[in-house]
Each structure stands twice: as C-alpha cells, then as structure tokens.
Design a protein around this motif. Sequence first.
Motif, PDB file in Angstrom:
ATOM      1  N   ALA A  12     -29.915   3.942 -42.782  1.00 34.63           N
ATOM      2  CA  ALA A  12     -28.893   3.001 -43.260  1.00 34.63           C
ATOM      3  C   ALA A  12     -29.507   1.630 -43.513  1.00 34.63           C
ATOM      4  N   LEU A  13     -30.417   1.231 -42.643  1.00 34.89           N
ATOM      5  CA  LEU A  13     -31.085  -0.059 -42.800  1.00 34.89           C
ATOM      6  C   LEU A  13     -31.937  -0.071 -44.063  1.00 34.89           C
ATOM      7  N   LEU A  14     -32.683   0.987 -44.269  1.00 31.54           N
ATOM      8  CA  LEU A  14     -33.506   1.087 -45.481  1.00 31.54           C
ATOM      9  C   LEU A  14     -32.649   1.164 -46.735  1.00 31.54           C
ATOM     10  N   GLY A  15     -31.553   1.906 -46.646  1.00 34.37           N
ATOM     11  CA  GLY A  15     -30.671   2.075 -47.793  1.00 34.37           C
ATOM     12  C   GLY A  15     -29.930   0.809 -48.166  1.00 34.37           C
ATOM     13  N   ALA A  16     -29.754  -0.092 -47.209  1.00 35.47           N
ATOM     14  CA  ALA A  16     -29.018  -1.334 -47.473  1.00 35.47           C
ATOM     15  C   ALA A  16     -29.801  -2.254 -48.401  1.00 35.47           C
ATOM     16  N   ASN A  17     -31.123  -2.184 -48.330  1.00 34.83           N
ATOM     17  CA  ASN A  17     -31.989  -2.972 -49.205  1.00 34.83           C
ATOM     18  C   ASN A  17     -31.660  -4.469 -49.149  1.00 34.83           C
ATOM     19  N   GLU A  25     -21.251  -2.591 -40.188  1.00 36.80           N
ATOM     20  CA  GLU A  25     -22.431  -1.741 -40.354  1.00 36.80           C
ATOM     21  C   GLU A  25     -23.649  -2.379 -39.697  1.00 36.80           C
ATOM     22  N   GLY A  26     -23.830  -3.676 -39.900  1.00 36.28           N
ATOM     23  CA  GLY A  26     -24.957  -4.374 -39.290  1.00 36.28           C
ATOM     24  C   GLY A  26     -24.884  -4.368 -37.772  1.00 36.28           C
ATOM     25  N   LEU A  27     -23.685  -4.577 -37.243  1.00 38.80           N
ATOM     26  CA  LEU A  27     -23.524  -4.532 -35.784  1.00 38.80           C
ATOM     27  C   LEU A  27     -23.929  -3.176 -35.239  1.00 38.80           C
ATOM     28  N   TRP A  28     -23.480  -2.111 -35.898  1.00 35.15           N
ATOM     29  CA  TRP A  28     -23.811  -0.756 -35.442  1.00 35.15           C
ATOM     30  C   TRP A  28     -25.315  -0.519 -35.500  1.00 35.15           C
ATOM     31  N   ILE A  29     -25.917  -0.852 -36.642  1.00 41.94           N
ATOM     32  CA  ILE A  29     -27.357  -0.622 -36.831  1.00 41.94           C
ATOM     33  C   ILE A  29     -28.168  -1.406 -35.801  1.00 41.94           C
ATOM     34  N   LYS A  44     -32.020 -10.160 -35.130  1.00 41.87           N
ATOM     35  CA  LYS A  44     -31.044  -9.847 -36.185  1.00 41.87           C
ATOM     36  C   LYS A  44     -29.693  -9.493 -35.583  1.00 41.87           C
ATOM     37  N   LEU A  45     -29.701  -8.803 -34.443  1.00 41.82           N
ATOM     38  CA  LEU A  45     -28.441  -8.496 -33.775  1.00 41.82           C
ATOM     39  C   LEU A  45     -27.744  -9.788 -33.356  1.00 41.82           C
ATOM     40  N   ALA A  46     -28.470 -10.698 -32.742  1.00 40.36           N
ATOM     41  CA  ALA A  46     -27.874 -11.966 -32.313  1.00 40.36           C
ATOM     42  C   ALA A  46     -27.309 -12.724 -33.516  1.00 40.36           C
ATOM     43  N   TYR A  47     -28.036 -12.739 -34.606  1.00 39.91           N
ATOM     44  CA  TYR A  47     -27.588 -13.416 -35.829  1.00 39.91           C
ATOM     45  C   TYR A  47     -26.283 -12.812 -36.344  1.00 39.91           C
TER      46      TYR A  47
END
Length: 106
Positions: A12-17, A25-29, A44-47
């Motif tokens: 998912a991270l790679l696919g987000a580009n 989605e970012g929180l989950w990843i 990145k999680l903290a951000y």
Amino acid sequence: MDQDMVLRARVALLGANRRVVRGVEGLWIYRLLTQVEPEVYGSKLAYVLVEASASPLVRELPGRRLALLEEAVAVATALSTANPYRAKVLARALAARRDLDGRQAT
C-alpha cells in the motif's frame, strides 16, 4: 506480527507513490510498520497522527484529539536521539498538544 499484514502495508505504501501517506490509510500503514521498523516509520507516524488530530473528523472531539496527540508524542519520544527527524516531529507534536491544552482551558 502478521507478516501478511506487513506485506500489505508495504505494498500500500509503494502503491501510494507519495512521500507521506495521509489519513486513515496512512495511520494504518505507519502504525503497523512502526512496530516492525520504528526508526524508519515512527517519524511519519507521528507526523500523520498530528495531522489527523486537526482533521474535521475529530475537531469537535477533544478526547480523541488528545489521544492522537499523546500517541504522536509517545512515538516521537521513542525515536532514537540520532534520528534526524525526531526533534522536528516531537516539537510539532508537543506544540499541537499545548495548543489543544490551551483551547480546552479557555
């Protein structure tokens, strides 16, 4: 740790580009990947947590906002002092928490 979930998060991270994946989605990843590689994904999680605390979805829920900011502070604090992003994300999380505390006091 479920390796299938880790693989899904990486795909998912790679696919987000994008440099930073935001929102739910970012929180989950980043929550998942921070458990595996905290120094790589913790900043990145903290951000994303700080960003999520300001979203319209939780703007009127001070308890939820505080929980997100407390998590952001905890994640940023746990980063190594050698991590080049630690100071910046920690300062951002602490400032957002102070701002929320100031709003609740008034």
